[in-house]
Design a protein around this motif. Structure first.
Motif, mmCIF file in Angstrom:
data_model
loop_
_atom_site.group_PDB
_atom_site.id
_atom_site.type_symbol
_atom_site.label_atom_id
_atom_site.label_comp_id
_atom_site.label_asym_id
_atom_site.label_seq_id
_atom_site.Cartn_x
_atom_site.Cartn_y
_atom_site.Cartn_z
ATOM 1 N N ASN A 1 0.829 -1.205 0.000
ATOM 2 C CA ASN A 1 0.000 0.000 0.000
ATOM 3 C C ASN A 1 0.862 1.252 0.000
ATOM 4 O O ASN A 1 0.598 2.194 -0.768
ATOM 5 C CB ASN A 1 -0.908 -0.010 1.234
ATOM 6 N N ALA A 2 1.903 1.274 0.823
ATOM 7 C CA ALA A 2 2.776 2.446 0.865
ATOM 8 C C ALA A 2 3.453 2.673 -0.480
ATOM 9 O O ALA A 2 3.572 3.808 -0.947
ATOM 10 C CB ALA A 2 3.825 2.260 1.968
ATOM 11 N N GLY A 3 3.886 1.587 -1.125
ATOM 12 C CA GLY A 3 4.528 1.725 -2.422
ATOM 13 C C GLY A 3 3.569 2.190 -3.495
ATOM 14 O O GLY A 3 3.935 2.998 -4.366
ATOM 15 N N ILE A 4 2.338 1.711 -3.462
ATOM 16 C CA ILE A 4 1.359 2.107 -4.477
ATOM 17 C C ILE A 4 0.969 3.571 -4.318
ATOM 18 O O ILE A 4 0.787 4.290 -5.309
ATOM 19 C CB ILE A 4 0.141 1.173 -4.415
ATOM 20 N N ILE A 5 0.845 4.034 -3.092
ATOM 21 C CA ILE A 5 0.535 5.452 -2.880
ATOM 22 C C ILE A 5 1.640 6.328 -3.462
ATOM 23 O O ILE A 5 1.380 7.399 -4.030
ATOM 24 C CB ILE A 5 0.329 5.725 -1.384
ATOM 25 N N THR A 6 2.884 5.867 -3.373
ATOM 26 C CA THR A 6 4.003 6.624 -3.922
ATOM 27 C C THR A 6 4.073 6.523 -5.439
ATOM 28 O O THR A 6 4.257 7.519 -6.137
ATOM 29 C CB THR A 6 5.330 6.117 -3.324
ATOM 30 N N GLU A 7 3.894 5.316 -5.970
ATOM 31 C CA GLU A 7 4.120 5.068 -7.393
ATOM 32 C C GLU A 7 2.869 5.259 -8.260
ATOM 33 O O GLU A 7 2.974 5.504 -9.457
ATOM 34 C CB GLU A 7 4.644 3.643 -7.596
ATOM 35 N N ILE A 8 1.680 5.086 -7.679
ATOM 36 C CA ILE A 8 0.430 5.245 -8.450
ATOM 37 C C ILE A 8 -0.460 6.217 -7.676
ATOM 38 O O ILE A 8 -1.463 5.823 -7.077
ATOM 39 C CB ILE A 8 -0.292 3.896 -8.639
ATOM 40 N N PRO A 9 -0.112 7.504 -7.663
ATOM 41 C CA PRO A 9 -0.845 8.459 -6.809
ATOM 42 C C PRO A 9 -2.316 8.610 -7.149
ATOM 43 O O PRO A 9 -3.105 9.019 -6.310
ATOM 44 C CB PRO A 9 -0.081 9.771 -7.018
ATOM 45 N N GLN A 10 -2.731 8.289 -8.376
ATOM 46 C CA GLN A 10 -4.124 8.453 -8.759
ATOM 47 C C GLN A 10 -4.813 7.121 -9.018
ATOM 48 O O GLN A 10 -5.864 7.073 -9.655
ATOM 49 C CB GLN A 10 -4.221 9.336 -10.008
ATOM 50 N N GLY A 11 -4.245 6.044 -8.523
ATOM 51 C CA GLY A 11 -4.817 4.727 -8.768
ATOM 52 C C GLY A 11 -5.226 4.029 -7.479
ATOM 53 O O GLY A 11 -4.748 4.354 -6.399
ATOM 54 N N MET A 12 -6.131 3.083 -7.602
ATOM 55 C CA MET A 12 -6.583 2.280 -6.473
ATOM 56 C C MET A 12 -6.525 0.811 -6.891
ATOM 57 O O MET A 12 -6.823 0.472 -8.032
ATOM 58 C CB MET A 12 -8.004 2.673 -6.073
ATOM 59 N N ALA B 1 -4.619 -11.948 3.999
ATOM 60 C CA ALA B 1 -4.969 -10.565 4.317
ATOM 61 C C ALA B 1 -5.647 -9.999 3.080
ATOM 62 O O ALA B 1 -5.329 -10.392 1.941
ATOM 63 C CB ALA B 1 -3.736 -9.753 4.695
ATOM 64 N N ASN B 2 -6.576 -9.061 3.282
ATOM 65 C CA ASN B 2 -7.427 -8.620 2.187
ATOM 66 C C ASN B 2 -7.500 -7.096 2.144
ATOM 67 O O ASN B 2 -7.818 -6.452 3.142
ATOM 68 C CB ASN B 2 -8.843 -9.191 2.347
ATOM 69 N N ALA B 3 -7.197 -6.532 0.976
ATOM 70 C CA ALA B 3 -7.291 -5.090 0.767
ATOM 71 C C ALA B 3 -8.438 -4.801 -0.195
ATOM 72 O O ALA B 3 -8.234 -4.511 -1.378
ATOM 73 C CB ALA B 3 -5.972 -4.545 0.220
ATOM 74 N N GLY B 4 -9.662 -4.926 0.306
ATOM 75 C CA GLY B 4 -10.845 -4.554 -0.461
ATOM 76 C C GLY B 4 -11.208 -5.494 -1.586
ATOM 77 O O GLY B 4 -12.005 -5.137 -2.454
ATOM 78 N N HIS B 5 -10.658 -6.718 -1.596
ATOM 79 C CA HIS B 5 -10.897 -7.638 -2.692
ATOM 80 C C HIS B 5 -12.046 -8.581 -2.363
ATOM 81 O O HIS B 5 -12.481 -8.690 -1.214
ATOM 82 C CB HIS B 5 -9.614 -8.439 -2.989
ATOM 83 N N ASN B 6 -12.541 -9.272 -3.404
ATOM 84 C CA ASN B 6 -13.567 -10.296 -3.190
ATOM 85 C C ASN B 6 -13.027 -11.375 -2.259
ATOM 86 O O ASN B 6 -11.870 -11.773 -2.345
ATOM 87 C CB ASN B 6 -13.964 -10.939 -4.523
ATOM 88 N N TYR B 7 -13.902 -11.869 -1.376
ATOM 89 C CA TYR B 7 -13.477 -12.896 -0.430
ATOM 90 C C TYR B 7 -13.098 -14.187 -1.153
ATOM 91 O O TYR B 7 -13.755 -14.577 -2.131
ATOM 92 C CB TYR B 7 -14.595 -13.216 0.565
ATOM 93 N N PRO C 1 -8.960 -0.835 0.174
ATOM 94 C CA PRO C 1 -8.125 -1.050 -1.020
ATOM 95 C C PRO C 1 -6.790 -0.326 -0.896
ATOM 96 O O PRO C 1 -6.654 0.660 -0.161
ATOM 97 C CB PRO C 1 -8.976 -0.465 -2.149
ATOM 98 N N LEU C 2 -5.814 -0.793 -1.615
ATOM 99 C CA LEU C 2 -4.505 -0.151 -1.639
ATOM 100 C C LEU C 2 -4.600 1.181 -2.381
ATOM 101 O O LEU C 2 -5.335 1.313 -3.351
ATOM 102 C CB LEU C 2 -3.490 -1.056 -2.338
ATOM 103 N N GLY C 3 -3.839 2.154 -1.906
ATOM 104 C CA GLY C 3 -3.818 3.460 -2.550
ATOM 105 C C GLY C 3 -4.822 4.443 -2.006
ATOM 106 O O GLY C 3 -4.962 5.534 -2.544
ATOM 107 N N VAL C 4 -5.519 4.098 -0.929
ATOM 108 C CA VAL C 4 -6.546 4.969 -0.356
ATOM 109 C C VAL C 4 -6.022 5.728 0.856
ATOM 110 O O VAL C 4 -6.178 6.946 0.968
ATOM 111 C CB VAL C 4 -7.802 4.155 0.028
#
Length: 357
Positions: free
Chosen positions: A142-153, A171-177, A194-197
């Protein structure tokens, strides 16, 4: 309202000009030179070729990621709605018999989503190679995605599987179970952002024990949100019904059944990427596994008929004894069910038997 009337008049006048048959106006319209038309067509062909190449590379990366794990069967597929997709899955060998399994869905479609997908996969791999628990791994991703994809989720589910003992940690980041098939069909319910939020997101973990014969199904929302021509969603309820009715199938056959049902449902009008990863733990005894393979090929009723008619070793007999009996089993199947099914049965039995040698 004079201003509105003037605008309306201009639109009417333009409309009349656009539909006139005046030869003078037809001659006055600019036309592309043949050379310019040819150049535009060549450029369009180059773009389409580049997209096909990019899709081949993307699909190749996904297919190459699927490992061979002794004692386990894995089938995975990703079908983009456009030339390129934003869904992803990945597998990573870890220490002490553990294996990392990831599935994710990047926001957007087409080329922008594919670029985000490639970045998300790279960021995930960097985090997963630290071989931490699933929760911290998703937090680092998540930390890497916030840095590398600032406008993506990105929604992402990460699981660590102990291939020796069958322990599954997720572990689950907003994905289907994930869905577990073990005599019944149940979801492993675990939520997370989700990642990037949110750069301070933490991710809880859950675990399950995968026994011999159990199946785990991972999928993206393109499966349950597939639309029919009349606007009905495929839904989790329908997916659960299909899994319940076909729980006896191996991953490859189960995936084929699901894809066939999805295509029949959406009428070939796929609106979103469809991705599935199906994992099964093989049965402990070679004889039981071969019987299961026969049910895949022949169906439960004909497999039972074949097993009752054949002279078979005990289910826990060594693989060498089963290998010696394969020609007679296949010959009996050919006499009863035809050459085509017998050929497929022979291939599947030999493939399964290799796992027990």
């Amino acid at each position: 309202m004079p201003k509105l009337r003037r605008q309306s008049n201009r639109r009417s006048h333009a409309s009349l000009l656009g539909h006139t048959s005046s030869p003078w106006l037809a001659r006055a319209r600019p036309r592309l030179a043949p050379e310019a038309t040819d150049a535009a067509q060549r450029r369009q062909a180059e773009i389409e070729q580049d997209l096909r190449l990019a899709r081949d590379i993307q699909q190749g990366l996904l297919l190459e990621a699927v490992p061979h794990l002794p004692g386990w069967e894995i089938s995975a597929i990703s079908i983009p709605a456009r030339d390129l997709g934003g869904d992803l899955y990945d597998f990573l060998p870890l220490a002490d018999g553990w294996h990392g399994i990831m599935i994710g869905d990047v926001s957007g479609k087409g080329l922008p989503a594919a670029l985000r997908m490639a970045v998300a996969r790279t960021v995930f791999r960097q985090a997963a190679r630290r071989d931490e628990a699933p929760g911290p791994t998703l937090a680092a991703t998540n930390a890497g995605i916030i840095t590398e994809i600032p406008q993506g989720m990105v929604t992402m589910l990460y699981a660590k599987l102990n291939t020796r003992h069958g322990e599954l940690r997720i572990a689950n980041a907003g994905h289907n179970y994930p869905v577990l098939l073990n005599g019944q069909v149940s979801e492993l319910e675990l939520s997370g952002l989700p990642l990037g939020v949110d750069d301070e997101s933490a991710y809880r973990e859950a675990s399950a024990c995968i026994e011999p014969g159990d199946i785990v199904v991972l999928y993206t929302d393109g499966v349950v949100e597939a639309g029919s021509p009349d606007g009905q969603l495929y839904s989790y309820a329908r997916l659960e019904q299909m899994l319940q009715a076909n729980a006896h199938l191996k991953p490859r056959a189960l995936m084929a059944v699901l894809l066939h049902d999805l295509r029949a449902w959406n009428g070939s009008a796929q609106a979103d990427d469809i991705t599935m990863v199906i994992i099964r733990r093989r049965l402990a005894r070679a004889g039981d596994e071969l019987r299961s393979s026969a049910e895949d090929v022949l169906g439960p009723a004909r497999a039972a008929e074949l097993w009752a008619a054949a002279e078979l070793p005990a289910p826990d007999a060594p693989a060498e004894l089963w290998a010696a009996r394969l020609p007679s089993i296949v010959g009996l199947a050919q006499g009863r069910f035809g050459r085509g099914l017998a050929r497929e049965l022979n291939a599947q039995l030999r493939l399964a038997l290799e796992e027990y040698r």
